[in-house]
Write a protein that holds these residues in place. Structure first.
Motif, PDB file in Angstrom:
ATOM      1  N   SER A 197       0.827  -1.205   0.000  1.00 28.96           N
ATOM      2  CA  SER A 197       0.000   0.000   0.000  1.00 28.96           C
ATOM      3  C   SER A 197       0.864   1.259   0.000  1.00 28.96           C
ATOM      4  O   SER A 197       0.600   2.227  -0.728  1.00 28.96           O
ATOM      5  CB  SER A 197      -0.935  -0.001   1.214  1.00 28.96           C
ATOM      6  OG  SER A 197      -1.686   1.192   1.273  1.00 28.96           O
ATOM      7  N   VAL A 198       1.934   1.231   0.819  1.00 29.26           N
ATOM      8  CA  VAL A 198       2.848   2.377   0.856  1.00 29.26           C
ATOM      9  C   VAL A 198       3.544   2.547  -0.484  1.00 29.26           C
ATOM     10  O   VAL A 198       3.724   3.665  -0.980  1.00 29.26           O
ATOM     11  CB  VAL A 198       3.875   2.214   1.996  1.00 29.26           C
ATOM     12  CG1 VAL A 198       4.965   3.273   1.902  1.00 29.26           C
ATOM     13  CG2 VAL A 198       3.185   2.280   3.348  1.00 29.26           C
ATOM     14  N   ASP A 199       3.935   1.408  -1.112  1.00 26.24           N
ATOM     15  CA  ASP A 199       4.594   1.485  -2.416  1.00 26.24           C
ATOM     16  C   ASP A 199       3.679   2.110  -3.473  1.00 26.24           C
ATOM     17  O   ASP A 199       4.132   2.901  -4.311  1.00 26.24           O
ATOM     18  CB  ASP A 199       5.022   0.077  -2.848  1.00 26.24           C
ATOM     19  CG  ASP A 199       5.684   0.080  -4.210  1.00 26.24           C
ATOM     20  OD1 ASP A 199       6.806   0.603  -4.335  1.00 26.24           O
ATOM     21  OD2 ASP A 199       5.056  -0.415  -5.183  1.00 26.24           O
ATOM     22  N   ALA A 200       2.393   1.761  -3.419  1.00 20.83           N
ATOM     23  CA  ALA A 200       1.438   2.343  -4.368  1.00 20.83           C
ATOM     24  C   ALA A 200       1.330   3.853  -4.171  1.00 20.83           C
ATOM     25  O   ALA A 200       1.268   4.626  -5.145  1.00 20.83           O
ATOM     26  CB  ALA A 200       0.072   1.683  -4.213  1.00 20.83           C
ATOM     27  N   GLU A 201       1.324   4.286  -2.895  1.00 18.50           N
ATOM     28  CA  GLU A 201       1.244   5.727  -2.638  1.00 18.50           C
ATOM     29  C   GLU A 201       2.529   6.447  -3.051  1.00 18.50           C
ATOM     30  O   GLU A 201       2.492   7.577  -3.543  1.00 18.50           O
ATOM     31  CB  GLU A 201       0.959   5.983  -1.152  1.00 18.50           C
ATOM     32  CG  GLU A 201      -0.407   5.488  -0.686  1.00 18.50           C
ATOM     33  CD  GLU A 201      -1.538   6.125  -1.464  1.00 18.50           C
ATOM     34  OE1 GLU A 201      -1.396   7.289  -1.890  1.00 18.50           O
ATOM     35  OE2 GLU A 201      -2.564   5.460  -1.658  1.00 18.50           O
ATOM     36  N   VAL A 202       3.679   5.764  -2.851  1.00 18.62           N
ATOM     37  CA  VAL A 202       4.947   6.365  -3.301  1.00 18.62           C
ATOM     38  C   VAL A 202       4.954   6.538  -4.815  1.00 18.62           C
ATOM     39  O   VAL A 202       5.388   7.570  -5.343  1.00 18.62           O
ATOM     40  CB  VAL A 202       6.140   5.508  -2.834  1.00 18.62           C
ATOM     41  CG1 VAL A 202       7.435   5.968  -3.506  1.00 18.62           C
ATOM     42  CG2 VAL A 202       6.285   5.577  -1.320  1.00 18.62           C
ATOM     43  N   GLN A 203       4.476   5.480  -5.517  1.00 24.33           N
ATOM     44  CA  GLN A 203       4.407   5.604  -6.973  1.00 24.33           C
ATOM     45  C   GLN A 203       3.453   6.718  -7.394  1.00 24.33           C
ATOM     46  O   GLN A 203       3.713   7.445  -8.355  1.00 24.33           O
ATOM     47  CB  GLN A 203       3.944   4.263  -7.582  1.00 24.33           C
ATOM     48  CG  GLN A 203       3.957   4.241  -9.106  1.00 24.33           C
ATOM     49  CD  GLN A 203       5.347   4.490  -9.671  1.00 24.33           C
ATOM     50  OE1 GLN A 203       6.323   3.899  -9.214  1.00 24.33           O
ATOM     51  NE2 GLN A 203       5.426   5.368 -10.664  1.00 24.33           N
ATOM     52  N   ARG A 204       2.388   6.867  -6.645  1.00 23.47           N
ATOM     53  CA  ARG A 204       1.459   7.958  -6.931  1.00 23.47           C
ATOM     54  C   ARG A 204       2.132   9.309  -6.732  1.00 23.47           C
ATOM     55  O   ARG A 204       1.936  10.238  -7.533  1.00 23.47           O
ATOM     56  CB  ARG A 204       0.244   7.832  -6.017  1.00 23.47           C
ATOM     57  CG  ARG A 204      -0.826   8.898  -6.254  1.00 23.47           C
ATOM     58  CD  ARG A 204      -1.998   8.682  -5.323  1.00 23.47           C
ATOM     59  NE  ARG A 204      -2.983   9.757  -5.478  1.00 23.47           N
ATOM     60  CZ  ARG A 204      -4.084   9.866  -4.736  1.00 23.47           C
ATOM     61  NH1 ARG A 204      -4.321   8.979  -3.778  1.00 23.47           N
ATOM     62  NH2 ARG A 204      -4.933  10.853  -4.930  1.00 23.47           N
ATOM     63  N   LEU A 205       2.957   9.418  -5.678  1.00 27.49           N
ATOM     64  CA  LEU A 205       3.697  10.657  -5.456  1.00 27.49           C
ATOM     65  C   LEU A 205       4.683  10.917  -6.599  1.00 27.49           C
ATOM     66  O   LEU A 205       4.853  12.056  -7.043  1.00 27.49           O
ATOM     67  CB  LEU A 205       4.453  10.587  -4.127  1.00 27.49           C
ATOM     68  CG  LEU A 205       3.615  10.702  -2.850  1.00 27.49           C
ATOM     69  CD1 LEU A 205       4.498  10.488  -1.627  1.00 27.49           C
ATOM     70  CD2 LEU A 205       2.961  12.078  -2.777  1.00 27.49           C
ATOM     71  N   ILE A 206       5.344   9.872  -7.069  1.00 24.16           N
ATOM     72  CA  ILE A 206       6.299  10.038  -8.164  1.00 24.16           C
ATOM     73  C   ILE A 206       5.586  10.493  -9.426  1.00 24.16           C
ATOM     74  O   ILE A 206       6.036  11.423 -10.116  1.00 24.16           O
ATOM     75  CB  ILE A 206       7.050   8.705  -8.412  1.00 24.16           C
ATOM     76  CG1 ILE A 206       7.956   8.389  -7.216  1.00 24.16           C
ATOM     77  CG2 ILE A 206       7.867   8.789  -9.705  1.00 24.16           C
ATOM     78  CD1 ILE A 206       8.613   7.029  -7.310  1.00 24.16           C
ATOM     79  N   ASP A 207       4.460   9.840  -9.738  1.00 23.15           N
ATOM     80  CA  ASP A 207       3.699  10.241 -10.926  1.00 23.15           C
ATOM     81  C   ASP A 207       3.209  11.680 -10.810  1.00 23.15           C
ATOM     82  O   ASP A 207       3.244  12.444 -11.792  1.00 23.15           O
ATOM     83  CB  ASP A 207       2.499   9.300 -11.120  1.00 23.15           C
ATOM     84  CG  ASP A 207       2.943   7.881 -11.466  1.00 23.15           C
ATOM     85  OD1 ASP A 207       4.103   7.725 -11.921  1.00 23.15           O
ATOM     86  OD2 ASP A 207       2.137   6.957 -11.284  1.00 23.15           O
ATOM     87  N   LEU A 208       2.749  12.027  -9.617  1.00 24.78           N
ATOM     88  CA  LEU A 208       2.258  13.383  -9.404  1.00 24.78           C
ATOM     89  C   LEU A 208       3.389  14.403  -9.556  1.00 24.78           C
ATOM     90  O   LEU A 208       3.219  15.459 -10.195  1.00 24.78           O
ATOM     91  CB  LEU A 208       1.630  13.488  -8.018  1.00 24.78           C
ATOM     92  CG  LEU A 208       1.060  14.868  -7.618  1.00 24.78           C
ATOM     93  CD1 LEU A 208      -0.055  15.282  -8.561  1.00 24.78           C
ATOM     94  CD2 LEU A 208       0.559  14.814  -6.174  1.00 24.78           C
ATOM     95  N   SER A 209       4.542  14.108  -8.996  1.00 28.50           N
ATOM     96  CA  SER A 209       5.684  15.015  -9.104  1.00 28.50           C
ATOM     97  C   SER A 209       6.123  15.178 -10.549  1.00 28.50           C
ATOM     98  O   SER A 209       6.407  16.295 -11.010  1.00 28.50           O
ATOM     99  CB  SER A 209       6.854  14.499  -8.262  1.00 28.50           C
ATOM    100  OG  SER A 209       6.495  14.411  -6.895  1.00 28.50           O
ATOM    101  N   ASN A 210       6.188  14.058 -11.285  1.00 31.92           N
ATOM    102  CA  ASN A 210       6.586  14.143 -12.690  1.00 31.92           C
ATOM    103  C   ASN A 210       5.593  14.970 -13.497  1.00 31.92           C
ATOM    104  O   ASN A 210       5.985  15.767 -14.368  1.00 31.92           O
ATOM    105  CB  ASN A 210       6.707  12.738 -13.283  1.00 31.92           C
ATOM    106  CG  ASN A 210       7.911  11.981 -12.733  1.00 31.92           C
ATOM    107  OD1 ASN A 210       8.887  12.594 -12.300  1.00 31.92           O
ATOM    108  ND2 ASN A 210       7.841  10.654 -12.741  1.00 31.92           N
ATOM    109  N   ALA A 211       4.299  14.755 -13.217  1.00 28.01           N
ATOM    110  CA  ALA A 211       3.286  15.518 -13.947  1.00 28.01           C
ATOM    111  C   ALA A 211       3.388  17.005 -13.633  1.00 28.01           C
ATOM    112  O   ALA A 211       3.303  17.866 -14.530  1.00 28.01           O
ATOM    113  CB  ALA A 211       1.889  14.995 -13.602  1.00 28.01           C
TER     114      ALA A 211
END
Length: 457
Positions: free
Chosen positions: A285-299
């Motif tokens: 679950s934490v990994d999914a949120e981290v990936q979401r943060l990465i995608d959000l930052s890149n966007a």
């Protein structure tokens, strides 16, 4: 250090208006001095010519009388005459000078040797009484050498020249004062907008928002063009500040949710002992949120880069290869969902920036798979130099209240921010279209959603 080296730094420290007035005054002084000198020279030449003509005529009449042994004739008003023998003794003279000789010993010697002497007695300035212009040369009479001197008074000529000098000085002084005043008013008037612009810039530095310089719309000179340039700069500064503010606000707002979810997951895991399976699920679950943060930052970073520079690098690109690279990462997702992903295009070369267009097309496909249903169709055509990329699905389409803000940052059809996606996909597509000088349009077509991207290529 030279005088020029000492004065130049001091002049540079003076206000611009003062320097302009000094430049006008100096230039006008030179012009007026030249004009006055020319006028004075012309008038003096005319007066001297008249005086010389009178003197020459009188000289000839005296010469003729001396040769003939006749009585010396009277000359012009105020004229003087004198006849000397070879030894310098006065033989005949005007009553006003009697036995006073008009020639110096050196002049008498020159005339005795055959030279003609012409000179002035007295000066124009300072004023000298009894000013004369004389002419003397040798004349032979009855076998004897005589020195004949003719002189005319210069009083009227000198008075006229002194009056002319006074009038020229007064006129030049008044003209210089008037020119300096006009130069001062002109310089102040020309630089007044600059001072107003400076005051406006100082106000902006104090934190005033939405400041624009007051530029007259009915003028087109250097100052107004400067004003337009400064207003354009202020527009860019305000837009840059607004982008920065939105970036910080959006980032802080959107990053809060995944961070809070991760904190909650970790707090629950640390609250009591967990099994290996439960810890693995928490980490996932934490990994999914981290990936979401990465995608959000890149966007966010991609949007900021496009919005701050608006710079793209066009290059010839194979359209089929670009679409294949954009779609390939989503084919496995479509297969797992049991959905079809169709691509319809022709093998043509387009002049676009593939670095930005490829992720834009990928975002459209991802949105169709994420929020739509049925088959996702990607079509691309080129007509009259315009590339049209359209992505459709067979889902419920866009809600009517979502369409007007579909391309806003963080706009979602769902009200909850915990829903899948960042709400930046369509905003990124809009930024790419704008950077290419194109447009993007979202609508409901048939039984699904349709997003069309049109770019000049």
């Amino acid at each position: 250090m030279t005088l020029h080296g000492r004065l130049l730094p001091q002049l540079r420290r003076l206000p611009v208006v003062t320097r302009l007035v000094l430049a006008v005054a100096l230039t006008m002084s030179l012009v007026l001095t030249g004009a006055a000198s020319f006028v004075y020279w012309r008038v003096r030449t005319a007066l001297d010519q008249q005086l010389d003509d009178d003197l020459t005529t009188y000289q000839h009449s005296l010469d003729k009388a001396v040769r003939n042994g006749a009585q010396l004739p009277p000359g012009p008003s105020g004229s003087l005459r004198q006849v000397l023998d070879a030894h310098g003794r006065v033989l005949a003279s005007s009553h006003a000078i009697r036995h006073q000789t008009l020639l110096t010993p050196a002049d008498r010697d020159s005339v005795a040797h055959g030279a003609t002497v012409r000179r002035d007695v007295g000066s124009l300035l300072p004023i000298t009484p009894g000013t004369l212009r004389l002419r003397a040369h040798r004349v032979t009479a009855d076998g004897h050498q005589r020195i004949v001197i003719a002189a005319v008074r210069r009083g009227h000529r000198d008075e006229a020249l002194r009056e002319l000098l006074a009038q020229l000085a007064i006129a030049s002084g008044l003209t210089l004062i008037a020119a300096s005043y006009v130069g001062y008013r002109t310089a102040r008037g020309a630089l007044r907008p600059v001072e107003r612009y400076r005051s406006g810039a100082a106000t902006l530095a104090d934190g005033t928002q939405n400041l624009r310089l007051d530029v007259p719309p009915d003028r087109d000179d250097e100052i107004t063009r400067l004003g337009h340039t400064l207003n354009h700069m202020l527009d860019r500064l305000e837009a840059s500040a607004e982008r920065e503010r939105r970036f910080v606000a959006d980032a802080s707002h959107e990053l809060r949710t995944p961070l809070m979810l991760m904190r909650a997951e970790l707090d629950v895991s640390l609250h009591r002992p967990r099994s290996a399976g439960e810890l693995t699920e928490t980490l996932r679950s934490v990994d999914a949120e981290v990936q979401r943060l990465i995608d959000l930052s890149n966007a966010l970073l991609g949007l900021e880069e496009l919005g701050s520079t608006g710079h793209i690098t066009r290059a010839p690109t194979s359209l089929a290869n670009l679409l294949d690279a954009a779609v390939t990462p989503h084919r496995r997702t479509a297969e797992r969902a049991g959905r079809d992903l169709d691509v319809d295009t022709t093998r043509v070369t387009v002049d676009i920036d593939a670095r930005w267009l490829r992720p834009a097309v990928s975002n459209l496909v991802d949105n169709a798979l994420r929020h739509g249903q049925g088959t996702v169709r990607l079509t691309a055509t080129v007509h009259e130099g315009v590339l049209t990329v359209c992505v459709t699905d067979e889902g419920p389409g866009f809600s009517p209240d979502f369409l007007p803000r579909a391309f806003d940052r963080f706009a979602r059809a769902e009200a909850s921010r915990t829903s899948d996606g960042s709400g930046l996909g369509l905003a990124f597509v809009h930024a790419v279209a704008t950077a290419h000088g194109g447009t993007v349009h979202a609508d409901n077509a048939g039984n699904g959603a349709a997003v069309s991207l049109r770019l000049p290529c």
